[in-house]
Design a protein around this motif. Structure first.
Motif, short mmCIF file in Angstrom:
data_model
loop_
_atom_site.label_atom_id
_atom_site.label_comp_id
_atom_site.label_asym_id
_atom_site.label_seq_id
_atom_site.Cartn_x
_atom_site.Cartn_y
_atom_site.Cartn_z
N MET A 56 -14.74 21.69 -6.94
CA MET A 56 -14.72 22.93 -6.18
C MET A 56 -14.40 24.10 -7.11
SD MET A 56 -15.49 22.84 -3.16
CE MET A 56 -16.29 21.36 -2.63
N ARG A 57 -13.41 23.84 -8.00
CA ARG A 57 -13.02 24.90 -8.91
C ARG A 57 -14.13 25.19 -9.91
NH1 ARG A 57 -8.29 27.39 -10.53
NH2 ARG A 57 -7.70 27.16 -8.37
N TYR A 68 -8.02 -2.79 0.56
CA TYR A 68 -7.49 -1.52 1.05
C TYR A 68 -7.05 -0.65 -0.11
CZ TYR A 68 -7.10 -4.09 5.48
OH TYR A 68 -7.34 -4.82 6.58
N ALA A 69 -6.41 -1.27 -1.09
CA ALA A 69 -5.94 -0.49 -2.24
C ALA A 69 -7.11 0.11 -2.99
CB ALA A 69 -5.11 -1.38 -3.16
N LEU A 97 -11.17 12.45 -4.02
CA LEU A 97 -10.41 13.64 -3.63
C LEU A 97 -10.15 14.53 -4.85
CD1 LEU A 97 -9.22 14.19 -0.77
CD2 LEU A 97 -7.01 13.56 -1.71
N VAL A 98 -9.66 13.89 -5.92
CA VAL A 98 -9.34 14.65 -7.13
C VAL A 98 -10.61 15.25 -7.72
CG1 VAL A 98 -8.55 14.44 -9.49
CG2 VAL A 98 -7.28 13.33 -7.65
N PHE A 117 1.98 1.82 -3.43
CA PHE A 117 0.83 2.33 -4.18
C PHE A 117 0.70 3.84 -3.95
CE2 PHE A 117 -3.98 2.07 -4.72
CZ PHE A 117 -3.90 1.94 -6.08
N ALA A 154 -13.40 15.93 -6.25
CA ALA A 154 -13.95 16.98 -5.42
C ALA A 154 -13.16 18.27 -5.60
CB ALA A 154 -13.94 16.55 -3.95
N THR A 155 -11.81 18.14 -5.67
CA THR A 155 -11.00 19.34 -5.84
C THR A 155 -11.34 20.03 -7.15
OG1 THR A 155 -9.29 18.03 -4.79
CG2 THR A 155 -8.66 20.18 -5.58
N LEU A 156 -11.47 19.23 -8.19
CA LEU A 156 -11.80 19.82 -9.49
C LEU A 156 -13.19 20.44 -9.47
CD1 LEU A 156 -10.36 17.11 -11.91
CD2 LEU A 156 -9.48 19.41 -11.47
N SER A 197 -9.91 0.96 -1.68
CA SER A 197 -10.39 2.08 -0.88
C SER A 197 -9.53 3.32 -1.12
CB SER A 197 -10.36 1.68 0.60
OG SER A 197 -10.02 2.77 1.40
N MET A 198 -8.20 3.09 -1.16
CA MET A 198 -7.32 4.23 -1.41
C MET A 198 -7.56 4.81 -2.78
SD MET A 198 -3.82 2.75 0.17
CE MET A 198 -2.79 3.84 -0.76
N PHE A 199 -7.71 3.93 -3.74
CA PHE A 199 -7.91 4.41 -5.11
C PHE A 199 -9.20 5.21 -5.20
CE2 PHE A 199 -9.44 4.00 -9.45
CZ PHE A 199 -8.34 4.47 -10.13
N PRO A 213 -9.94 8.18 3.67
CA PRO A 213 -10.05 6.73 3.47
C PRO A 213 -8.72 6.05 3.16
CG PRO A 213 -10.64 7.87 1.48
CD PRO A 213 -10.19 8.91 2.44
N PHE A 214 -7.62 6.61 3.61
CA PHE A 214 -6.32 5.98 3.31
C PHE A 214 -5.75 5.33 4.58
CE2 PHE A 214 -6.88 10.08 1.11
CZ PHE A 214 -7.21 9.58 -0.12
N LEU A 246 0.83 -1.20 0.00
CA LEU A 246 0.00 0.00 0.00
C LEU A 246 0.87 1.25 0.00
CD1 LEU A 246 -2.69 -1.24 2.50
CD2 LEU A 246 -2.87 -1.06 0.02
N GLY A 260 -10.75 6.64 -2.78
CA GLY A 260 -10.60 7.88 -2.02
C GLY A 260 -9.88 8.94 -2.83
N THR A 261 -8.81 8.50 -3.50
CA THR A 261 -8.06 9.47 -4.30
C THR A 261 -8.93 10.02 -5.42
OG1 THR A 261 -6.19 8.04 -3.88
CG2 THR A 261 -5.85 9.83 -5.42
N LEU A 298 -15.77 -3.55 7.03
CA LEU A 298 -15.04 -3.06 5.86
C LEU A 298 -13.56 -3.39 5.97
CD1 LEU A 298 -16.66 0.44 5.42
CD2 LEU A 298 -16.99 -1.60 4.02
N ASP A 303 -9.70 25.91 -2.73
CA ASP A 303 -9.97 24.63 -3.39
C ASP A 303 -9.78 23.47 -2.45
OD1 ASP A 303 -10.45 25.46 -6.23
OD2 ASP A 303 -8.52 26.43 -5.85
#
Lengths: 553, 650
Positions: free
Chosen positions: B647-648, B629-630, B640-641, A227, B643-645, B632-634, A295-296, A224, B636-637, B621, A341
């Motif tokens: 917002m703009r 887990y991976a 995240l991306v 990753f 949501a950031t976009l 979930s991270m993916f 969630p990380f 992880l 989440g990312t 979970l 942002d």
């Protein structure tokens, strides 16, 4: 094509080189300002040499000596730098802008060094496990390469092997962690990340008992982590594409729009906000992975549980300090122009982290997993301070990190003491009635738990108060409400452990509390002392954090 | 110097209470000596005041800043003026005598040292109360005497009745204390200070129009809250119920605290805050009504009690009713109230000490129906008690005559219908006083010697408590010198104090600079009032003689008329409190507990269960697979991306 034509190609190409070659400027390195890191990394290299050349019987003591001296000397160097004004007026960047030497960096480096020193004591503890074949043993596997349960492992145990490599690994990790919050460009950030992550992956796999669990944890952490590193690296590339530089100050200028000239190679991408936003999100994600924010966070409980407990204590405290330091610098130095942002997103991450950390911890039955979820919830609390985007936010986070790291390292040191035939007795049911059997150990652990819960007169309260105050003043009042409610939920499971220890009947075949050597005793005592002092008289340290709370740009 | 006055008994309390058993032998001497030291200092200060001009007799000693907060200043400062020195002399004088008396009375008590410690504590607190220069410090003394009173009422804590009485006194007093604290808070918000001089001066200035007006409503509220406090401490209706039960304490305590000094603190408070009451006529009217009601109430209760101490307690309530009534009359009454307070301090303390002496000789029997004909056996007690008796009923020439007469005159001088009503009430009260005191006198010292052949204690007789475990026929005897001497000294006071104070209006002129004084103009001449008082008194004595002197007194109380039965039950005060307050409170508590159990606990437990359920669901979970887990991270990312976009974009 004739030979001369081929030659012509060469000479044509070489024609410009006929001019005098511009001398490559040797980079200026401010060795004095980098001395804390250099001392620790140098000692780590020395440790490797010790492994290679010192006879087996002398290695333990030589390593312990080298590591202890290095960490203490590193701390002395940090203090010397801070005293000579590098934390405030003399703050600047060193090594051609790669490393910042300023208040937050020195403060966090000092904390990491002290925590590292305390963790070193728990690493070196050799009295908790009964000696096997007449050799004192520590928490680490006799020979990491041997398959668990195999003949070679038995032979290694019988021969009295010990993995003294853990000491240089610890020093490498500490060195990386020291660079991490001080990194002033994205590449240094990444290098530091890898420098401290790789030793941690190894250390996780080295448990003497429950080796399969330990190895599983290490593999998970490594996969992880890799990753997450990939995401980070991709984010760095995008940011470079956006700004034409990996330097923090330079990126910040581009974000703010104060840089006009465009490097021709990047003319197509530079100033493209989509690159900026995605890049920033990916780098942030890498850091959030290290602090264990939802969630990380999924790796946290498994790794904390599987890793040898001294490593868990070190990892839980020092990694968090380093990663939050880097996150602070990224958000406050590189991306302040982007805060409209990232703030809403970080709000959401902080809230979810607090809530999930607190709630899932309730149903945990293993003390190490419980502390892992607790650390997730704490990551949320600290994030609330990070989001404040004001000077008080920085100083409150610095204070919180210092307070939290000592509580954590102390709490895990106590966990190493409670043992039964199978090693550490981490299942909560075995802790029932511990207060009757070993009132002192239980009382110290209760102090740590109360500090986690944020009860007044412990450092946890002072830290939480500072962070929530900064967040509320920074306009994040709803986040503070979520934080306080999560604290209330979290208080439940901390207090439940206290109730379990003091108000439950001890079990007849319960675990015993091993009598530690002065090393672990010192570690626990330092943790408890810092917890109480920071709780009873926090003002001096708040002032210290406050005066250290300005980033150099 | 003023501080030393308080320090002496405070030191005594500290030494005696912390000293432990090694002081058991000397404890009572230490306590008594320090009480006398305090009295001596008081006398010296008094002499010093006499040497000054009449307008120059206010001394303030600032000790230290107690609560120095911006905008909230409270000092430990003491104020010595004519009013407070009067109290100082009364408290330390009577207090010292009672210390001496207690040496004899408590001789056989194992915890005598502790008793003297409490007595000293009481003296110190009471002195703080009367010497304080601000209301906050006064409040400290107020609570201090409440504590001492609680400890001393319950001194024989092995008796459940004493423990209950102490609790009752404490609780009822809390109601009054709440009044005082509210009054102090109101004062602070209105005037921004607690000190006497600025508060009272600004009230005076406001009413005379010289300063920004303070609303009369506010002043009335302050005054009524002060009155509530006074009612609690001085056992006035409606907070009177504790005083009768407080007689469970040792008799010297009843004499000192529940007759001579502490219970008069309410009168002190009203007189000290005179300016506030003067500016709030409505509150003043309430004060006189409270005084009048209590004066009749206490007198009626006093007529029916067979317990000698409870009869005297009723009398105390009644006499304090007189003082409160006088204090409610304003400048014409303040000095008179204090004068009656002082004379009452002498004769009531003397009466209680006499009662204690009788009990001492009668195996701690308190039921007067089991006394009779004791004058032959206890001559000194008889004479001193008799003088106190004559003083309280207002026999011409003795203390009570002068002070009570002045109050009756002042009541008539109030003028109008109010004056006539109040005057009549005080007159009737004087008659009843004569009746019940004669009754006590006759039942105790005259008649046949009923104690010689007592029937077995009959369970149905109310108010008769079984003799305190001694049994057998008592052998009445005179008390030792250490007890009789204080009684003789107090008897002197009962006889001569009134004349000394009253003739030439010496006392009212002494107090005039502090309390201000006006001559009242009664609608009838002073001589007529005096004659009427003496006549009513004589009628009361005669009636009592008819009932208790001519006829033999039955040992078991007859059922009596409706009024007698009501009076024996303290005019149903406890029943009233029980039905209205206790039951009401219980119902309220029960419903609150119900709400707590169902609603509050329901919400709390429900939340806990909900969170717990959520926890175990979310825990699933965490399945242990690195691939999950991976993911979930993916995910989440990605979020995240995105949501950031977003917002703009927004």
């Amino acid at each position: 094509m004739s030979a001369s034509a081929v030659h012509g190609l060469w000479t044509d190409l070489a024609a410009p080189a006929a001019e005098p070659i511009a001398r490559i400027q040797a980079p200026t390195i401010e060795y004095a300002q980098l001395s804390p890191v250099l001392i620790v990394i140098g000692a780590a290299v020395l440790g490797i040499l010790v492994e290679a050349f010192v006879p087996r019987r002398g290695r333990y003591h030589a390593q312990l000596f080298v590591s202890g001296v290095a960490l203490a000397a590193g701390f002395a160097a940090v203090v010397a730098l801070a005293v000579s004004g590098y934390a405030t007026t003399g703050a600047g960047v060193a090594a051609e802008g790669a490393v910042a030497v300023d208040g937050p960096a020195l403060f966090l480096q000092g904390v990491i060094l002290l925590v590292g020193l305390v963790a070193l004591f728990t690493f070196a503890e050799r009295r908790l496990d009964p000696a096997t074949h007449g050799n004192p043993v520590d928490s680490f596997a006799a020979q990491a390469a041997s398959v668990p349960g195999s003949d070679s492992e038995k032979a290694a145990v019988k021969a009295g092997f010990t993995t003294t490599e853990v000491f240089p690994l610890l020093l490498f990790a500490v060195g990386g962690m020291m660079v991490f919050p001080a990194a002033n460009d994205l590449l240094t950030l990444f290098i530091a990340l890898e420098v401290f992550s790789l030793p941690l992956y190894l250390l996780c796999a080295l448990a003497r008992r429950k080796r399969l669990l330990s190895q599983e944890a290490a593999v998970k952490y490594f996969l992880l982590g890799a990753f997450a590193s990939a995401f980070t690296l991709f984010g760095i590339a995008l940011l470079y594409g956006y700004a034409g530089s990996v330097n923090y100050g330079r990126i910040a200028q581009v974000v703010e729009g104060t840089v006009q000239e465009v490097s021709p190679a990047l003319a197509g991408t530079m100033g493209n906000d989509v690159l900026l936003l995605i890049g920033a999100a990916l780098v942030t994600m890498g850091l959030l992975f290290k602090v264990g924010a939802v969630p990380f966070h999924m790796w946290t409980p498994d790794v904390y549980q599987g890793a040898p407990t001294p490593v868990t204590g070190f990892m839980a405290s020092a990694t968090k300090v380093a990663a939050f330091g880097a996150l602070l610098r990224l958000l406050y130095v590189v991306l302040p122009g982007l805060r409209w942002d990232w703030r809403p997103v970080m709000w959401a991450v902080a809230a979810v982290t607090m809530v999930i950390g607190a709630i899932v911890a309730i149903t945990q039955t293993d003390i190490k997993r419980l502390l892992a979820y607790s650390s997730i919830a704490h990551a949320g609390f600290i994030l609330a301070g990070v989001i404040a985007t004001r000077p008080e936010g920085i100083s409150s986070v610095l204070f919180y990190l210092a307070a939290y790291s000592f509580v954590t390292v102390g709490a895990f040191a106590v966990v190493t003491l409670v043992r039964d035939a199978g090693g550490e007795a981490t299942h909560l049911s075995k802790w029932a009635g511990l207060g009757r059997r070993s009132p002192l150990v239980a009382a110290v652990f209760a102090v740590f738990l109360l500090a986690f819960a944020g009860i007044p007169l412990t450092s946890g309260f002072a830290g939480k108060f500072a962070v929530f105050k900064a967040a509320a003043e920074g306009g994040a009042a709803p986040l503070v409400v979520v934080g306080v409610l999560s604290s209330a939920v979290a208080a439940f499971f901390y207090i439940r452990v206290i109730v379990l220890m003091f108000f439950s009947e001890p079990k007849p075949e319960g675990p015993t509390v091993a009598v530690p050597s002065p090393l672990t005793t010192t570690a626990i005592a330092v943790g408890a002392a810092v917890t109480v002092v920071l709780g009873v008289a926090p003002q001096y340290f708040l002032d210290l954090a406050n005066s250290a709370g300005v980033f150099v740009r | 110097m003023i501080a030393l006055l308080i320090a002496a008994p405070l030191l005594g309390a500290a030494v005696l209470l912390c000293g432990g058993r090694r002081l058991d032998k000397a404890g009572h001497w230490i306590g008594t000596a320090l009480a006398f030291v305090s009295f001596g200092l008081g006398a010296v200060l008094f002499a010093g005041l006499l040497g000054r001009g009449a307008e120059d007799r206010t001394l303030v000693q600032h000790l230290y800043s107690w609560v120095p907060v911006e905008g909230f200043q409270a000092d430990v400062a003491f104020r010595l003026d004519q009013l407070s020195i009067t109290f100082v002399l009364l408290i330390t004088g009577v207090g010292s005598l009672i210390h001496v008396y207690s040496i004899g009375y408590m001789e056989h008590d194992e915890r005598r040292r502790r008793f003297f410690g409490y007595l000293n504590l009481f003296l110190a607190a009471m002195l703080i109360l009367v010497l304080a220069d601000n209301y906050l410090l006064l409040y400290l003394g107020w609570e201090g005497v409440g504590l001492a009173s609680y400890l001393l009422i319950g001194f024989w804590q092995h008796k459940p009745s004493a423990a209950t009485a102490a609790k009752k006194a404490f609780l009822v007093n809390r109601v009054g204390d709440m009044g005082l604290s509210i009054a102090v808070m109101l004062m602070f918000t209105t005037f921004g200070t607690f000190a006497f001089t600025p508060v009272l001066d600004s009230v005076g200035a406001a009413t005379s129009g010289a300063a920004a007006p303070v609303g009369e409503g506010t002043l009335t509220a302050i005054a009524l809250m002060l009155l509530l406090a006074a009612c609690g401490k001085s056992a006035q209706v409606p907070l009177q119920s504790w005083l009768g039960d407080a007689m469970e304490g040792p008799t010297p305590v009843s004499a000192l605290i529940h007759a001579a000094t502490m219970v008069t603190a309410g009168v002190y408070l009203i007189v000290r805050s005179g300016a506030i009451f003067d500016a709030a006529p409505d509150a003043q009217l309430v004060v006189t009504v409270v005084g009048a009601v209590t004066l009749i109430f206490g007198a009626i209760v006093g007529c029916a009690k067979d317990d000698i101490k409870k009869a005297l307690a009723g009398s105390t309530m009644s006499q304090i009713g007189y003082m409160v009534l006088a204090a409610g009359l304003g400048p014409i009454g303040y000095a008179v109230a204090i004068m009656h307070l002082v004379t009452h301090g002498f004769f009531k303390a003397g009466l209680f000490l006499g009662a204690g002496s009788v009990m001492h000789g009668m195996n701690d029997e308190v039921d007067m129906r089991k006394y009779g004909g004791l004058r032959k056996y206890m001559p000194v007690t008889f004479v001193t008690f008799g003088l106190g008796y004559l003083a309280i009923i207002g026999f011409p020439g003795l203390s009570g005559f002068f002070s009570k007469d002045l109050i009756i005159e002042a009541a008539f001088a109030k003028g109008g219908v109010q004056g006539w009503i109040l005057g009549t009430v005080t007159l009737v009260g004087a008659g009843i006083t004569a009746y019940y005191m004669t009754r006590v006198m006759l039942m105790t010292f005259f008649g046949e010697e009923r104690w010689r052949n007592l029937p077995a204690a009959s369970p149905d007789a109310p108010d008769v408590e079984p003799a305190a475990g001694h049994g057998g026929v008592p052998h009445p005897h005179e008390s030792p010198k250490v007890m009789t001497v204080p009684m003789i000294v107090l008897a002197f006071g009962s006889v001569f104090a009134g004349a000394f104070f009253g003739i030439g209006e010496r006392f009212v002129h002494w107090l005039e600079p502090v309390t201000s004084f006006e001559h009242g103009h009664p609608p009838v001449s002073a001589l007529t009032v005096t004659a009427a008082t003496v006549t009513v008194m004589a009628i009361g004595v005669g009636l009592a003689w008819l009932h208790y002197g001519r006829r033999p007194v039955p040992v078991v109380a007859p059922r009596g008329s409706l009024l007698t039965r009501a009076a024996r039950r303290d005019l149903y005060q406890d029943d009233f409190n029980h039905v209205v307050l206790v039951r009401g409170g219980e119902h309220l508590t029960r419903s609150l507990v119900y709400v707590d159990h169902t609603l509050v606990d329901g919400v709390v437990n429900g939340t806990a269960a909900g969170v717990g359920g959520l926890s175990s669901r979310m825990r699933r979970l965490q399945n242990g697979f690195a691939r999950s887990y991976a993911v979930s991270m993916f995910g989440g990312t990605a979020v995240l991306v995105a949501a950031t976009l977003l917002m703009r974009a927004v």
